[in-house]
Design a protein around this motif. Sequence first.
Motif, PDB file in Angstrom:
ATOM      1  N   THR A   1      10.558 -21.311  14.391  1.00  0.00           N
ATOM      2  CA  THR A   1       9.844 -22.031  15.412  1.00  0.00           C
ATOM      3  C   THR A   1       8.819 -22.741  14.813  1.00  0.00           C
TER       4      THR A   1
ATOM      5  N   TYR B   1      15.965 -18.883  24.486  1.00  0.00           N
ATOM      6  CA  TYR B   1      15.081 -18.893  23.228  1.00  0.00           C
ATOM      7  C   TYR B   1      14.389 -17.336  23.640  1.00  0.00           C
TER       8      TYR B   1
ATOM      9  N   PHE C   1       7.610 -11.292  14.029  1.00  0.00           N
ATOM     10  CA  PHE C   1       7.519 -12.612  14.556  1.00  0.00           C
ATOM     11  C   PHE C   1       6.079 -13.180  13.590  1.00  0.00           C
TER      12      PHE C   1
ATOM     13  N   LEU D   1       7.409 -13.661  24.948  1.00  0.00           N
ATOM     14  CA  LEU D   1       8.191 -12.430  24.604  1.00  0.00           C
ATOM     15  C   LEU D   1       7.190 -11.154  25.236  1.00  0.00           C
TER      16      LEU D   1
ATOM     17  N   GLY E   1       5.932 -17.820  21.603  1.00  0.00           N
ATOM     18  CA  GLY E   1       6.382 -16.404  21.469  1.00  0.00           C
ATOM     19  C   GLY E   1       5.262 -15.511  22.353  1.00  0.00           C
TER      20      GLY E   1
ATOM     21  N   ASN F   1      15.169 -14.375  20.939  1.00  0.00           N
ATOM     22  CA  ASN F   1      14.075 -13.629  20.288  1.00  0.00           C
ATOM     23  C   ASN F   1      13.681 -12.214  20.734  1.00  0.00           C
TER      24      ASN F   1
ATOM     25  N   THR G   1      11.225 -15.449  13.393  1.00  0.00           N
ATOM     26  CA  THR G   1      11.582 -14.258  14.082  1.00  0.00           C
ATOM     27  C   THR G   1      12.624 -13.650  13.548  1.00  0.00           C
TER      28      THR G   1
END
Length: 590
Positions: A324, A139, A299, A202, A198, A143, A373
Amino acid sequence: MTNNKSVLSWIEEMKELVTPDNVVWVDGSAEQLAAFKAQAVSTGEMIKLNEELLPDCYLHRTRPNDVARVEARTFICCRKEEDCGPTNHWMEPQAAYKMLFDIARGSYKGRTMYVIPYSMGPIGSPLAQIGYEVTDSLYVVLNMSIMTRVGAKVEEVLGDSENWIKGLHCSCDIDPEKRYITQFPEDNYIISVNSAYGGNVLLGKKCFALRIASYLGKNNEWMAEHMLILGIENPEGETKYVTGAFPSACGKTNLAMLIPPKSYLDAGYKVRTVGDDIAWMRKGPDGRLWAINPENGFFGVAPGTNNKSNPNALASTRKGTIFTNVALNLDTNTVWWEGLDKNPPENAIDWTGEPWNGKTSDIKGAHPNSRFTAPAVNCPCISDKFNDVSGVPISAIIFGGRRATTTPLVYQSRNWNNGVFVGSIMASETTAAATGAVGQLRHDPMAMLPFCGYHMGDYFKHWCEMGEILGDKAPKIFNVNWFRLDEEGNFMWPGFGDNFRVLEWILKRCEGKAEALETPIGYVPRPEDINLEGLDMDIETLKKILVVDKERWTAETEEIANYYKIFGDKLPKELSDELEGLKARLAAAE
Ligand code: GTP
Ligand code: SPV
Ligand code: MN
């Protein structure tokens, strides 16, 4: 794969630490991405959505305890505690490394280690920076592949340079008690464990592009800010760019993609999106402030996004997007969230994975901080300068928060340092973007409270210094508030596309073409200076949201004086002088 020695030796170190079953280097190719997606679908990590209605789109659900940033578990690990400042959490770096490596040790057993080389900023831009993220989550890989520029090209540009940022992410057990989001600004190092949400994982986004980058910027005469970037093209074809810093879930994505009211469209005005969350800015060769968006996707907050509020954002999510924590419509195999339309699905699965009937249920189908995203190239109004290595020149900087009272719809600061003061006194109601209570007013200077990688007092000083560096070419600084409420709790300003009316006044002020009233806090438009054509709003309401209330602002200065105390002698004299100036002007006012 690279021959870069500093990269290879760190990857070896990570392999020994987390002991994966195998290592996969992310090369950014379409074939590899397709294989990753197929694999994520086969394990249930992602659900493939309706290929006709939402081509190449997927749904992912995080654990219910892992749905937002966790500010209380976010740490700046600099050597000296005093460099971290009163608004951040600090951990001593050696103790932090030990604790985090103990958590990470062996945690990829039975899993794959993905190595993601990525660029923040257009590859090859003098403002771009390179990072490596190691993760055990597909994931995260997928992303990051939307949000940043990923793959072999990045490694070519890096060559054998040691100038890159390390990022280790370990999913572990998603144990909230052992969740840590840590940045080591002096070591260009980020470690994030026990989360899969996230903003926590990320690592190119808030951890690097804001916390680490703000520290790099302070030392090298540039700025990393929680700002959207948008271009406004006038009927003559000239484009002016502005940036805007609003706290999380306070309207950056919406403003960045706004569609002007009909009368402006008819006249030939256009809005172009350069970025919706982060801006890196430095003085350009012509002396002006130039900005790039270090990201490659959005995002964005899903709830409230619809064809009326933000058609460009919605269009951006129609292909190649990962959703998400939204609801899944089982009849159509598409997604739904609160505020998408007035027709919630009856046969659905909510964001927690439970069967859900949107017509009868009184619980939410999507989490309030559910996100999409989406690739930036999908955006119908993406700027032709989006990939420009030089970025765009900035005419105005706009600060703004969610304030039910006190702060008027818009005002202009008196000068740069006064503008820095205006940013420093920002306060806003908390939102679902971070865990904790929602709707509580708190100070959030420059919308950077959760994202400044060093002492906020030094950050204010850096802002003042950037003003000196830019001199009379510095952008003009404004403050906006779309969120004033009436006695019944309704928004008094229509917001969204109609915010263009305020942008028009801001740009005209930059060109010396609009009138304003001088008030103690700065320059406020007279009601007739805001164009209400085509808007069902009476001038009396507008008057109310432009008022600068002496009593409220006097109380506000007391609040600010109190808040400023936490910065001690790190508060720049420029800002204490500005506060004194404001107090004096208020005292002298009618
Ligand atoms: P992050 O991605 O968390 O940094 O947030 P953001 O600043 O990009 O926020 P976004 O644009 O996604 O806005 C989030 C919320 O603010 C949504 O619920 C919107 O409906 C609401 N919102 C945005 N613009 C306006 C506006 O002009 N008026 C009102 N009343 N609400 C707005
Ligand atoms: C924010 O919270 O400001 C966001 C979303 O933009 S996150 O990436 O989670 O930080
Ligand atoms: Mn943000």
